[in-house]
Design a protein around this motif. Structure first.
Motif, PDB file in Angstrom:
ATOM      1  N   UNK A  54      35.741  22.321  44.307  1.00  0.00           N
ATOM      2  CA  UNK A  54      35.269  22.799  43.008  1.00  0.00           C
ATOM      3  C   UNK A  54      36.382  23.542  42.290  1.00  0.00           C
ATOM      4  N   UNK A  55      36.255  23.624  40.967  1.00  0.00           N
ATOM      5  CA  UNK A  55      37.268  24.331  40.181  1.00  0.00           C
ATOM      6  C   UNK A  55      37.271  25.809  40.540  1.00  0.00           C
ATOM      7  N   UNK A  56      36.124  26.349  40.939  1.00  0.00           N
ATOM      8  CA  UNK A  56      36.075  27.756  41.350  1.00  0.00           C
ATOM      9  C   UNK A  56      36.863  27.966  42.642  1.00  0.00           C
ATOM     10  N   UNK A  57      36.741  27.047  43.566  1.00  0.00           N
ATOM     11  CA  UNK A  57      37.499  27.141  44.815  1.00  0.00           C
ATOM     12  C   UNK A  57      38.993  27.040  44.542  1.00  0.00           C
ATOM     13  N   UNK A  58      39.360  26.129  43.653  1.00  0.00           N
ATOM     14  CA  UNK A  58      40.776  25.956  43.308  1.00  0.00           C
ATOM     15  C   UNK A  58      41.340  27.236  42.697  1.00  0.00           C
ATOM     16  N   UNK A  59      40.630  27.809  41.729  1.00  0.00           N
ATOM     17  CA  UNK A  59      41.100  29.021  41.071  1.00  0.00           C
ATOM     18  C   UNK A  59      41.176  30.190  42.042  1.00  0.00           C
ATOM     19  N   UNK A  60      40.234  30.255  42.954  1.00  0.00           N
ATOM     20  CA  UNK A  60      40.247  31.323  43.956  1.00  0.00           C
ATOM     21  C   UNK A  60      41.493  31.224  44.832  1.00  0.00           C
ATOM     22  N   UNK A  61      41.882  29.991  45.149  1.00  0.00           N
ATOM     23  CA  UNK A  61      43.053  29.775  45.993  1.00  0.00           C
ATOM     24  C   UNK A  61      44.358  30.103  45.268  1.00  0.00           C
ATOM     25  N   UNK A  62      44.530  29.575  44.070  1.00  0.00           N
ATOM     26  CA  UNK A  62      45.824  29.714  43.380  1.00  0.00           C
ATOM     27  C   UNK A  62      45.997  31.063  42.687  1.00  0.00           C
ATOM     28  N   UNK A  63      44.903  31.708  42.302  1.00  0.00           N
ATOM     29  CA  UNK A  63      44.998  32.969  41.584  1.00  0.00           C
ATOM     30  C   UNK A  63      44.613  34.177  42.429  1.00  0.00           C
ATOM     31  N   UNK A  64      44.075  33.921  43.614  1.00  0.00           N
ATOM     32  CA  UNK A  64      43.672  35.026  44.468  1.00  0.00           C
ATOM     33  C   UNK A  64      42.369  35.681  44.041  1.00  0.00           C
ATOM     34  N   UNK A  65      41.587  34.957  43.236  1.00  0.00           N
ATOM     35  CA  UNK A  65      40.308  35.479  42.791  1.00  0.00           C
ATOM     36  C   UNK A  65      39.234  35.228  43.845  1.00  0.00           C
ATOM     37  N   UNK A  67      35.502  33.597  44.518  1.00  0.00           N
ATOM     38  CA  UNK A  67      34.757  32.520  43.855  1.00  0.00           C
ATOM     39  C   UNK A  67      33.808  33.043  42.771  1.00  0.00           C
ATOM     40  N   UNK A  68      33.213  34.222  43.000  1.00  0.00           N
ATOM     41  CA  UNK A  68      32.303  34.790  42.005  1.00  0.00           C
ATOM     42  C   UNK A  68      33.040  35.138  40.715  1.00  0.00           C
ATOM     43  N   UNK A  69      34.247  35.709  40.868  1.00  0.00           N
ATOM     44  CA  UNK A  69      35.020  36.059  39.675  1.00  0.00           C
ATOM     45  C   UNK A  69      35.468  34.798  38.942  1.00  0.00           C
ATOM     46  N   UNK A  70      35.859  33.773  39.700  1.00  0.00           N
ATOM     47  CA  UNK A  70      36.244  32.502  39.091  1.00  0.00           C
ATOM     48  C   UNK A  70      35.081  31.922  38.287  1.00  0.00           C
ATOM     49  N   UNK A  71      33.872  32.055  38.835  1.00  0.00           N
ATOM     50  CA  UNK A  71      32.687  31.573  38.134  1.00  0.00           C
ATOM     51  C   UNK A  71      32.481  32.345  36.832  1.00  0.00           C
ATOM     52  N   UNK A  72      32.688  33.660  36.885  1.00  0.00           N
ATOM     53  CA  UNK A  72      32.535  34.477  35.683  1.00  0.00           C
ATOM     54  C   UNK A  72      33.537  34.047  34.605  1.00  0.00           C
ATOM     55  N   UNK A  73      34.767  33.805  35.015  1.00  0.00           N
ATOM     56  CA  UNK A  73      35.795  33.383  34.065  1.00  0.00           C
ATOM     57  C   UNK A  73      35.447  32.029  33.439  1.00  0.00           C
ATOM     58  N   UNK A  74      34.960  31.114  34.263  1.00  0.00           N
ATOM     59  CA  UNK A  74      34.590  29.793  33.744  1.00  0.00           C
ATOM     60  C   UNK A  74      33.374  29.878  32.826  1.00  0.00           C
ATOM     61  N   UNK A  75      32.453  30.766  33.144  1.00  0.00           N
ATOM     62  CA  UNK A  75      31.297  30.961  32.268  1.00  0.00           C
ATOM     63  C   UNK A  75      31.751  31.507  30.911  1.00  0.00           C
TER      64      UNK A  75
END
Length: 235
Positions: A54-65, A67-75
């Motif tokens: 998922x894009x949330x998993x990807x962002x969590x990996x590359x940005x150190x976020x 998954x919940x924060x990645x979801x907030x950013x995508x929202x």
């Protein structure tokens, strides 16, 4: 006057920026004198295509976020997209390397379809959840905008237009683009990011005014009669 736009398929602000720029261009009286060229840029050249991630998993990996924060950013980004009439389905987005998509763009540009292909790719990625690195998907998208499917397939099966992609990425460094979207007007002015239409309109007016002074239109002769020339001839 030429306007160059550097963007990446997976950049959510690039699609939003496209809509805001288009709104400004629609309000610009001399829009018929504007030539837009889309340029390639890769936010993550090393990205691996991973359809199951998922894009949330990807962002969590590359940005150190988280998954919940990645979801907030995508929202948040989804809300910004909605404000300009775009539908983002980030939960469907396919993590994919964009290099072949950029080769696709470069090919489409040779057919005068640069803007159409950018629109297709953005919609495919952000709205439809399609794998924009998949050859069959790209050929299908090309067919939808009038490209020859067999010709496009041959291009994508090889390495054609790779140099054009790399050249654009190199040029981005030369003009100071560290992120996208990045708009360059007449190679004199730059607008970074998905700015408001008013900002784009102001940049258009400033740059076009200067361009017009440097490129005056010739007078049109509606009728010709008896004249005398500088060499002494009268007829």
């Amino acid at each position: 006057m030429k306007i160059e736009i550097w963007s990446d398929v997976m950049c959510p602000f690039c699609y939003i920026g496209k809509r805001k720029f288009e709104k400004a261009l629609d309000q610009f009286p001399q829009k018929d004198k504007i030539q837009v060229e889309w340029k390639s840029f890769q936010l993550n050249p090393q990205m691996k295509t991973e359809p199951g991630k998922s894009i949330n998993e990807y962002l969590a990996e590359v940005k150190g976020w988280t998954p919940d924060y990645a979801q907030q950013m995508n929202d948040h980004v989804t809300g910004l997209a909605r404000e300009v009439g775009l539908e983002y389905n980030m939960d469907k987005a396919v993590v994919a390397n964009s290099f072949d998509a950029h080769r696709f763009v470069q090919f489409a540009k040779t057919k005068g379809l640069g803007d159409a292909v950018e629109e297709q790719l953005f919609k495919a990625y952000f709205t439809d959840g399609k794998d924009t690195s998949n050859l069959a998907t790209l050929v299908e998208l090309g067919g939808e905008i009038g490209l020859d499917a067999e010709e496009l397939k041959k291009v994508l099966e090889g390495t054609r237009f790779s140099d054009e992609v790399r050249k654009d990425i190199y040029e981005a460094q030369q003009v100071g683009a560290r992120g996208v979207p990045f708009f360059v007007l007449d190679r004199k002015y730059a607008v970074s990011g998905a700015q408001q239409p008013e900002t784009f309109l102001g940049a258009l007016e400033q740059s076009f005014g200067e361009w017009q002074k440097a490129n005056p239109e010739p007078l049109v002769t509606f009728a010709e009669g008896d004249t005398c020339t500088t060499d002494g001839e009268c007829n």
